[in-house]
Design a protein around this motif. Structure first.
Motif, PDB file in Angstrom:
ATOM      1  N   LEU A 100       0.224  -3.365 -11.264  1.00 33.79           N
ATOM      2  CA  LEU A 100       0.402  -4.796 -10.963  1.00 33.79           C
ATOM      3  C   LEU A 100      -0.644  -5.279  -9.960  1.00 33.79           C
ATOM      4  O   LEU A 100      -1.121  -6.408 -10.024  1.00 33.79           O
ATOM      5  CB  LEU A 100       1.800  -5.052 -10.377  1.00 33.79           C
ATOM      6  N   MET A 101      -1.005  -4.397  -9.046  1.00 31.64           N
ATOM      7  CA  MET A 101      -1.911  -4.808  -7.970  1.00 31.64           C
ATOM      8  C   MET A 101      -3.379  -4.708  -8.361  1.00 31.64           C
ATOM      9  O   MET A 101      -4.238  -5.317  -7.722  1.00 31.64           O
ATOM     10  CB  MET A 101      -1.655  -3.962  -6.731  1.00 31.64           C
ATOM     11  N   GLY A 102      -3.673  -3.906  -9.372  1.00 24.28           N
ATOM     12  CA  GLY A 102      -5.067  -3.738  -9.799  1.00 24.28           C
ATOM     13  C   GLY A 102      -5.900  -2.967  -8.800  1.00 24.28           C
ATOM     14  O   GLY A 102      -7.119  -2.981  -8.831  1.00 24.28           O
ATOM     15  N   LYS A 103      -5.210  -2.319  -7.840  1.00 21.67           N
ATOM     16  CA  LYS A 103      -5.937  -1.477  -6.880  1.00 21.67           C
ATOM     17  C   LYS A 103      -5.070  -0.279  -6.519  1.00 21.67           C
ATOM     18  O   LYS A 103      -3.856  -0.270  -6.784  1.00 21.67           O
ATOM     19  CB  LYS A 103      -6.351  -2.274  -5.651  1.00 21.67           C
ATOM     20  N   ASN A 104      -5.702   0.724  -5.917  1.00 21.71           N
ATOM     21  CA  ASN A 104      -4.966   1.944  -5.599  1.00 21.71           C
ATOM     22  C   ASN A 104      -3.962   1.702  -4.474  1.00 21.71           C
ATOM     23  O   ASN A 104      -4.182   0.847  -3.616  1.00 21.71           O
ATOM     24  CB  ASN A 104      -5.934   3.042  -5.161  1.00 21.71           C
ATOM     25  N   VAL A 105      -2.885   2.472  -4.493  1.00 23.20           N
ATOM     26  CA  VAL A 105      -1.938   2.432  -3.367  1.00 23.20           C
ATOM     27  C   VAL A 105      -1.977   3.793  -2.660  1.00 23.20           C
ATOM     28  O   VAL A 105      -2.606   4.732  -3.137  1.00 23.20           O
ATOM     29  CB  VAL A 105      -0.494   2.090  -3.826  1.00 23.20           C
ATOM     30  N   GLY A 106      -1.350   3.853  -1.511  1.00 27.44           N
ATOM     31  CA  GLY A 106      -1.308   5.111  -0.760  1.00 27.44           C
ATOM     32  C   GLY A 106      -2.620   5.416  -0.047  1.00 27.44           C
ATOM     33  O   GLY A 106      -2.798   6.489   0.522  1.00 27.44           O
ATOM     34  N   THR A 107      -3.549   4.460  -0.060  1.00 25.96           N
ATOM     35  CA  THR A 107      -4.877   4.732   0.507  1.00 25.96           C
ATOM     36  C   THR A 107      -4.851   4.753   2.041  1.00 25.96           C
ATOM     37  O   THR A 107      -5.605   5.497   2.654  1.00 25.96           O
ATOM     38  CB  THR A 107      -5.898   3.688   0.015  1.00 25.96           C
ATOM     39  N   ASP A 108      -3.983   3.931   2.647  1.00 25.69           N
ATOM     40  CA  ASP A 108      -3.934   3.910   4.119  1.00 25.69           C
ATOM     41  C   ASP A 108      -3.472   5.273   4.642  1.00 25.69           C
ATOM     42  O   ASP A 108      -4.080   5.835   5.564  1.00 25.69           O
ATOM     43  CB  ASP A 108      -2.971   2.817   4.626  1.00 25.69           C
ATOM     44  N   ALA A 109      -2.410   5.806   4.019  1.00 22.84           N
ATOM     45  CA  ALA A 109      -1.882   7.096   4.476  1.00 22.84           C
ATOM     46  C   ALA A 109      -2.919   8.197   4.263  1.00 22.84           C
ATOM     47  O   ALA A 109      -3.125   9.062   5.125  1.00 22.84           O
ATOM     48  CB  ALA A 109      -0.599   7.430   3.716  1.00 22.84           C
TER      49      ALA A 109
ATOM     50  N   ASN B  66       0.835  -1.205   0.000  1.00 25.03           N
ATOM     51  CA  ASN B  66       0.000   0.000   0.000  1.00 25.03           C
ATOM     52  C   ASN B  66       0.872   1.258   0.000  1.00 25.03           C
ATOM     53  O   ASN B  66       0.449   2.341  -0.357  1.00 25.03           O
ATOM     54  CB  ASN B  66      -0.948  -0.009   1.218  1.00 25.03           C
ATOM     55  N   VAL B  67       2.134   1.091   0.418  1.00 25.93           N
ATOM     56  CA  VAL B  67       3.077   2.215   0.416  1.00 25.93           C
ATOM     57  C   VAL B  67       3.964   2.171  -0.842  1.00 25.93           C
ATOM     58  O   VAL B  67       4.178   3.184  -1.498  1.00 25.93           O
ATOM     59  CB  VAL B  67       3.992   2.169   1.679  1.00 25.93           C
ATOM     60  N   THR B  68       4.443   0.966  -1.160  1.00 27.84           N
ATOM     61  CA  THR B  68       5.490   0.885  -2.193  1.00 27.84           C
ATOM     62  C   THR B  68       5.029   0.231  -3.493  1.00 27.84           C
ATOM     63  O   THR B  68       5.791   0.161  -4.451  1.00 27.84           O
ATOM     64  CB  THR B  68       6.674   0.033  -1.671  1.00 27.84           C
ATOM     65  N   GLY B  69       3.807  -0.300  -3.516  1.00 26.29           N
ATOM     66  CA  GLY B  69       3.382  -1.132  -4.653  1.00 26.29           C
ATOM     67  C   GLY B  69       3.076  -0.349  -5.921  1.00 26.29           C
ATOM     68  O   GLY B  69       2.944   0.874  -5.909  1.00 26.29           O
TER      69      GLY B  69
END
Ligand code: FPP
Ligand code: MG
Length: 308
Positions: free
Chosen positions: A248-257, A241-244
């Motif tokens: 590749l993941m097919g979903k958003n990253v950075g969402t937790d932050a 969620n930070v570095t992905g």
């Protein structure tokens, strides 16, 4: 890597590819008209269910069910209904997890989330319906040839129901919500993550073992290893969620932050998180060592350093 290792790896990849294809076909078939003899579409409920089921995914949970059945001397086909059921449960959890009331995400498996396409109300119902279809699918497993078939099936149904209920996945999700705006400890976060992600993975190994004919002690050992692997999987998800890479993941990253959400990586460094993942996976593998299953070992090992 030696030639023999390369050969084993190629065989394992072939096994996975073959099963992913078959699983996708079986899931599509199960989705076509789950209400036999009834009109095939009620509003757009089935399309909404299909949206996430047919959106792909690694099918890791289903593969774990199949490999677990084989590891205890059973046949993969005996465990197939369990493999389909866990993918349906997983899809339900993803649909509900993405809802505005929960994580409010707009991308899943490389597509707009279910509620964005079909609306919130239908997405809620699609998740509900996938959950019941999962139990219907598992309960329909044809184990009649086996003297203890009914006993294995009852055990498998109980394992799955317990893993995804208030003491497992839904309970973990409730903890996740309750922690919003709080500062939970690392132990609290890991308990929450074990429940919301680890318990379903634990049930994959346990119900695969149960359908494969394992005794209670083995089923429990498989469940424990699956939970540890599932916790490692969730910690690596926090890392990604930070570095992905969202592609590749097919979903958003950075969402937790963005949501100021506490996760393992808000409390410890990426390096320490990687060590934790490695430690948990080794514990999971240790528990499975007596059963000598290259497939289970390979699937669980693939969690380390994953990028999707
Ligand atoms: C990604 O799996 C999913 C997770 C890391 C699990 C997160 C936890 C939940 C969604 C639980 C939510 C619970 C409720 C009750 C709403 P994956 O990377 O294997 O996805 P894939 O199948 O698309 O490959
Ligand atoms: Mg979530």
């Amino acid at each position: 890597m030696t030639e023999a290792e390369n050969k084993t790896r190629a065989e394992l990849s072939k096994w996975r590819e073959g099963w992913v294809k078959r699983l996708n076909g079986e899931l599509s078939r199960a989705m076509k008209n789950p209400m036999e003899g009834e009109p095939p579409e009620v509003g757009n409920l089935l399309s909404a269910m299909n949206h996430t089921i047919e959106g792909g995914g690694k099918r890791l949970r289903a593969l774990l069910v199949l490999a677990a059945a084989e590891a205890v001397g059973g046949q993969e086909d005996w465990a197939l209904p369990g493999a389909l059921a866990v993918e349906m449960i997983h899809a339900y959890s993803l649909i509900h997890d993405d809802l505005p009331a929960l994580d409010n995400d707009d991308l899943r498996r490389g597509r707009p989330t279910c509620h964005l396409v079909y609306g919130e109300a239908v997405a809620i119902l699609a998740g509900d319906a996938l959950q019941s279809l999962a139990f219907e699918t598992l309960a329909s497993a044809d184990l009649a040839k086996l003297a203890d078939g009914p006993e294995r099936l009852t055990k498998a149904l109980f394992i799955l129901a317990k893993a995804i209920g208030p003491l497992g996945m839904v309970g973990g999700q409730a903890m996740d919500l309750a922690f919003e705006g709080q500062s939970p400890s690392l132990t609290q976060i890991m308990t929450m993550e074990s429940k919301k992600t680890g318990f379903l993975m634990g049930s994959c190994l346990a119900l695969g073992a149960a359908l494969g004919g394992a005794k209670e002690g083995t089923v429990k050992a498989f469940e424990e290893s699956g939970r540890l692997a599932g916790l490692a999987f969730q910690i690596s998800d926090d890392q990604l969620n930070v570095t992905g890479d969202p592609k590749l993941m097919g979903k958003n990253v950075g969402t937790d932050a963005k949501k100021d959400k506490a996760s393992v990586t808000t409390l410890i460094s990426q390096k320490d998180a990687t060590e934790k993942v490695s430690f948990l996976l080794n514990q999971a593998l240790d528990g499975l060592k007596p059963f000598g299953s290259p497939k289970l070992e390979w699937l669980i090992g693939s969690i380390f350093g994953r990028s999707s």
